[in-house]
Design an enzyme around this catalytic site. Structure first.
Site, PDB file in Angstrom:
ATOM      1  N   HIS A 154      39.919  42.913  36.933  1.00 31.52           N
ATOM      2  CA  HIS A 154      39.415  41.644  36.400  1.00 31.52           C
ATOM      3  C   HIS A 154      39.952  40.460  37.211  1.00 31.52           C
ATOM      4  CE1 HIS A 154      37.523  43.832  33.266  1.00 31.52           C
ATOM      5  NE2 HIS A 154      38.620  44.126  32.592  1.00 31.52           N
ATOM      6  N   ASP A 167      29.638  43.191  36.816  1.00 30.46           N
ATOM      7  CA  ASP A 167      30.083  44.482  36.286  1.00 30.46           C
ATOM      8  C   ASP A 167      30.786  45.301  37.367  1.00 30.46           C
ATOM      9  OD1 ASP A 167      30.413  46.394  34.352  1.00 30.46           O
ATOM     10  OD2 ASP A 167      28.344  47.111  34.384  1.00 30.46           O
ATOM     11  N   GLY A 168      31.701  46.162  36.915  1.00 29.81           N
ATOM     12  CA  GLY A 168      32.341  47.110  37.827  1.00 29.81           C
ATOM     13  C   GLY A 168      33.800  46.818  38.143  1.00 29.81           C
ATOM     14  N   ASN A 169      34.388  45.850  37.462  1.00 28.71           N
ATOM     15  CA  ASN A 169      35.807  45.542  37.716  1.00 28.71           C
ATOM     16  C   ASN A 169      36.708  46.737  37.425  1.00 28.71           C
ATOM     17  OD1 ASN A 169      34.881  42.971  38.141  1.00 28.71           O
ATOM     18  ND2 ASN A 169      35.763  42.078  36.287  1.00 28.71           N
ATOM     19  N   GLY A 170      36.406  47.439  36.325  1.00 25.66           N
ATOM     20  CA  GLY A 170      37.238  48.587  35.922  1.00 25.66           C
ATOM     21  C   GLY A 170      37.172  49.694  36.961  1.00 25.66           C
ATOM     22  N   GLU A 182      13.412  37.658  37.728  1.00 30.05           N
ATOM     23  CA  GLU A 182      13.419  38.775  38.667  1.00 30.05           C
ATOM     24  C   GLU A 182      14.794  39.423  38.596  1.00 30.05           C
ATOM     25  OE1 GLU A 182      10.832  39.782  40.453  1.00 30.05           O
ATOM     26  OE2 GLU A 182       9.576  38.131  39.755  1.00 30.05           O
ATOM     27  N   ARG A 241      20.704  48.241  33.226  1.00 32.76           N
ATOM     28  CA  ARG A 241      20.450  47.766  31.858  1.00 32.76           C
ATOM     29  C   ARG A 241      20.849  46.309  31.738  1.00 32.76           C
ATOM     30  NH1 ARG A 241      24.290  51.966  31.183  1.00 32.76           N
ATOM     31  NH2 ARG A 241      26.410  51.135  31.302  1.00 32.76           N
ATOM     32  N   ASN A 245      32.123  43.388  24.032  1.00 31.24           N
ATOM     33  CA  ASN A 245      33.380  43.651  24.747  1.00 31.24           C
ATOM     34  C   ASN A 245      34.610  43.524  23.847  1.00 31.24           C
ATOM     35  OD1 ASN A 245      32.184  42.218  27.879  1.00 31.24           O
ATOM     36  ND2 ASN A 245      32.282  44.367  27.283  1.00 31.24           N
TER      37      ASN A 245
HETATM   38  C1  IPE Z   1      28.256  43.736  30.533  1.00 25.15           C
HETATM   39  O1  IPE Z   1      29.075  44.706  31.089  1.00 25.15           O
HETATM   40  C2  IPE Z   1      29.081  42.593  30.073  1.00 25.15           C
HETATM   41  C3  IPE Z   1      29.743  41.804  31.118  1.00 25.15           C
HETATM   42  C4  IPE Z   1      29.593  41.967  32.404  1.00 25.15           C
HETATM   43  C5  IPE Z   1      30.589  40.751  30.639  1.00 25.15           C
HETATM   44  P1  IPE Z   1      29.588  45.947  30.243  1.00 25.15           P
HETATM   45  O2  IPE Z   1      30.406  46.778  31.167  1.00 25.15           O
HETATM   46  O3  IPE Z   1      30.247  45.479  28.995  1.00 25.15           O
HETATM   47  O4  IPE Z   1      28.228  46.654  29.840  1.00 25.15           O
HETATM   48  P2  IPE Z   1      27.908  48.166  29.500  1.00 25.15           P
HETATM   49  O5  IPE Z   1      28.912  48.599  28.462  1.00 25.15           O
HETATM   50  O6  IPE Z   1      28.058  48.954  30.750  1.00 25.15           O
HETATM   51  O7  IPE Z   1      26.502  48.144  28.999  1.00 25.15           O
HETATM   52  C1  IPE Z   2      32.940  43.802  34.017  1.00 26.56           C
HETATM   53  O1  IPE Z   2      33.646  44.890  34.489  1.00 26.56           O
HETATM   54  C2  IPE Z   2      33.849  42.777  33.363  1.00 26.56           C
HETATM   55  C3  IPE Z   2      33.739  42.729  31.890  1.00 26.56           C
HETATM   56  C4  IPE Z   2      32.860  43.365  31.171  1.00 26.56           C
HETATM   57  C5  IPE Z   2      34.723  41.902  31.199  1.00 26.56           C
HETATM   58  P1  IPE Z   2      33.943  46.130  33.577  1.00 26.56           P
HETATM   59  O2  IPE Z   2      35.273  45.922  32.925  1.00 26.56           O
HETATM   60  O3  IPE Z   2      32.831  46.410  32.644  1.00 26.56           O
HETATM   61  O4  IPE Z   2      34.061  47.270  34.665  1.00 26.56           O
HETATM   62  P2  IPE Z   2      33.536  48.767  34.542  1.00 26.56           P
HETATM   63  O5  IPE Z   2      32.101  48.701  34.139  1.00 26.56           O
HETATM   64  O6  IPE Z   2      34.387  49.440  33.504  1.00 26.56           O
HETATM   65  O7  IPE Z   2      33.745  49.334  35.900  1.00 26.56           O
HETATM   66 MG    MG Z   3      31.158  47.540  32.778  1.00 23.46          MG
END
Ligand code: IPE
Ligand code: IPE
Ligand code: MG
Length: 240
Positions: free
Chosen positions: A29, A12-15, A198, A185, A60
Site C-alpha cells: 500500500h 488494485d494489486g498492492n497486496g 471505456e 470486474r 474493504n
Molecule cells: C477494489 O479492489 C477496491 C479498491 C481498489 C479500493 P478490491 O481488491 O477490494 O476488489 P476485489 O475484492 O478484488 O473485487
Molecule cells: C488495492 O490493492 C488497494 C486496496 C484495495 C486498498 P489490494 O490490497 O486489493 O491488492 P491485492 O488485490 O490483494 O493484490
Molecule cells: Mg485487490
C-alpha cells in the site's frame, strides 16, 4: 488524439505486489501511494483535468483490522504530507464516499485539505469508504428527504435530476476507467457514472503502474469508437 477529461482508476494489486517481494501487504500500500503521485504528474502532462482514484471500498472494511488501520494511517499521513504539494501543483483534492465511516481525526484532515485547495481547477477525487451502491442509495435517501420536505416534485426526478444528488455532481463522468492487476470486474466503483465509460484493464500491479502503462491506456482510449448508443463515433466533446 482524443484525451479524456476525466480518468478513474481502480488501483488494485498492492497486496500481490508486496507478496511477490516477500513483504507485508502494507508495504504494497505504501508503494501504491508513491504510484499515486506519479500518476498525478502524468495526468497533468496529458491535460487530464479530473482524476478519480479508488482507494478504499465499502467492502474493504472487512479486511483484517491491522490492514484497515494501516490504510487509514496511510491516508492521513498522505494528506498531511502532500497538502503542500497539492497547493504547489494547484490540484483541488476531494474525497467521495461515506466519510462519516472515517475517524473524526481523518475527517478533519480531509476537510482541511479540501478547504485549502478548494480554489483550484484540476481535481483529484479520492474514493474512500466508497461504494457505487452506497452512492446511489445515499442519493435516493436525500431525494426522498427533499421530496418529503416539499423541495422536490417526484415528477421531476429524471436521470439528470438524480445525478445532482451524487457525491460530485459537478464532475463529468469518466470517459476512461483503468483497472490494474488484471481483474475483470468493477468491484462497486462508480456504478452510475460508468454507464458509457471505456474500460482499460492491465495486468500490471498498481505499484508498478508507470508512464508507459499510462500512455498505453491513453492510446487504447484514443483508438476506441465511442458510439454512445448511436451509429457512428460521437464528435469529441459530445458527451458531458
Ligand atoms: C477494489 O479492489 C477496491 C479498491 C481498489 C479500493 P478490491 O481488491 O477490494 O476488489 P476485489 O475484492 O478484488 O473485487
Ligand atoms: C488495492 O490493492 C488497494 C486496496 C484495495 C486498498 P489490494 O490490497 O486489493 O491488492 P491485492 O488485490 O490483494 O493484490
Ligand atoms: Mg485487490
Amino acid at each position: 488524439m482524443a484525451t479524456p477529461s476525466h480518468i478513474a482508476i481502480i488501483m488494485d494489486g498492492n497486496g500481490r505486489w508486496a507478496k511477490s517481494r516477500g513483504k507485508q501487504r502494507l508495504a504494497g500500500h505504501r508503494a501504491g501511494a508513491d504510484a499515486v503521485e506519479r500518476v498525478l504528474g502524468y495526468c497533468s502532462d496529458a491535460g487530464v483535468k479530473y482524476l478519480t482514484l479508488y482507494a478504499f471500498s465499502t467492502e474493504n472494511w472487512k479486511r483484517p483490522a491491522a490492514e484497515v488501520s494501516g490504510l487509514m494511517k496511510l491516508f492521513s499521513a498522505y494528506l498531511k504530507r502532500k497538502l503542500h504539494l497539492f497547493k504547489k501543483k494547484q490540484v483541488r483534492l476531494r474525497v467521495i464516499g461515506r466519510r462519516g465511516d472515517l475517524s473524526p481525526a481523518l475527517q478533519k484532515e480531509i476537510a482541511r485539505a479540501e478547504r485549502e485547495t478548494a480554489g483550484f481547477d484540476r481535481q483529484l477525487l479520492l474514493a474512500v469508504s466508497y461504494g457505487g451502491r452506497a452512492e446511489i442509495a445515499d442519493a435516493a435517501r436525500r431525494i426522498a428527504e427533499d421530496a418529503k420536505a416539499g423541495r422536490l416534485d417526484p415528477a421531476d426526478i429524471d436521470e439528470a435530476a438524480f445525478a445532482n444528488y451524487l457525491y460530485a455532481p459537478d464532475v463529468p463522468e469518466p470517459e476512461l476507467i483503468i483497472r490494474t492487476s488484471g481483474e475483470m470486474r468493477v468491484s462497486n466503483f462508480l456504478l452510475w457514472e460508468c454507464a458509457y465509460s471505456e474500460f482499460y484493464i492491465t495486468p500490471v500491479l498498481w505499484p508498478d503502474f508507470d508512464r508507459a502503462e499510462f500512455d498505453k491506456a491513453l492510446a487504447a482510449y484514443a483508438s476506441r469508437e465511442r458510439r454512445l448508443g448511436g451509429v457512428e463515433a460521437a464528435p469529441e466533446g459530445a458527451k458531458k
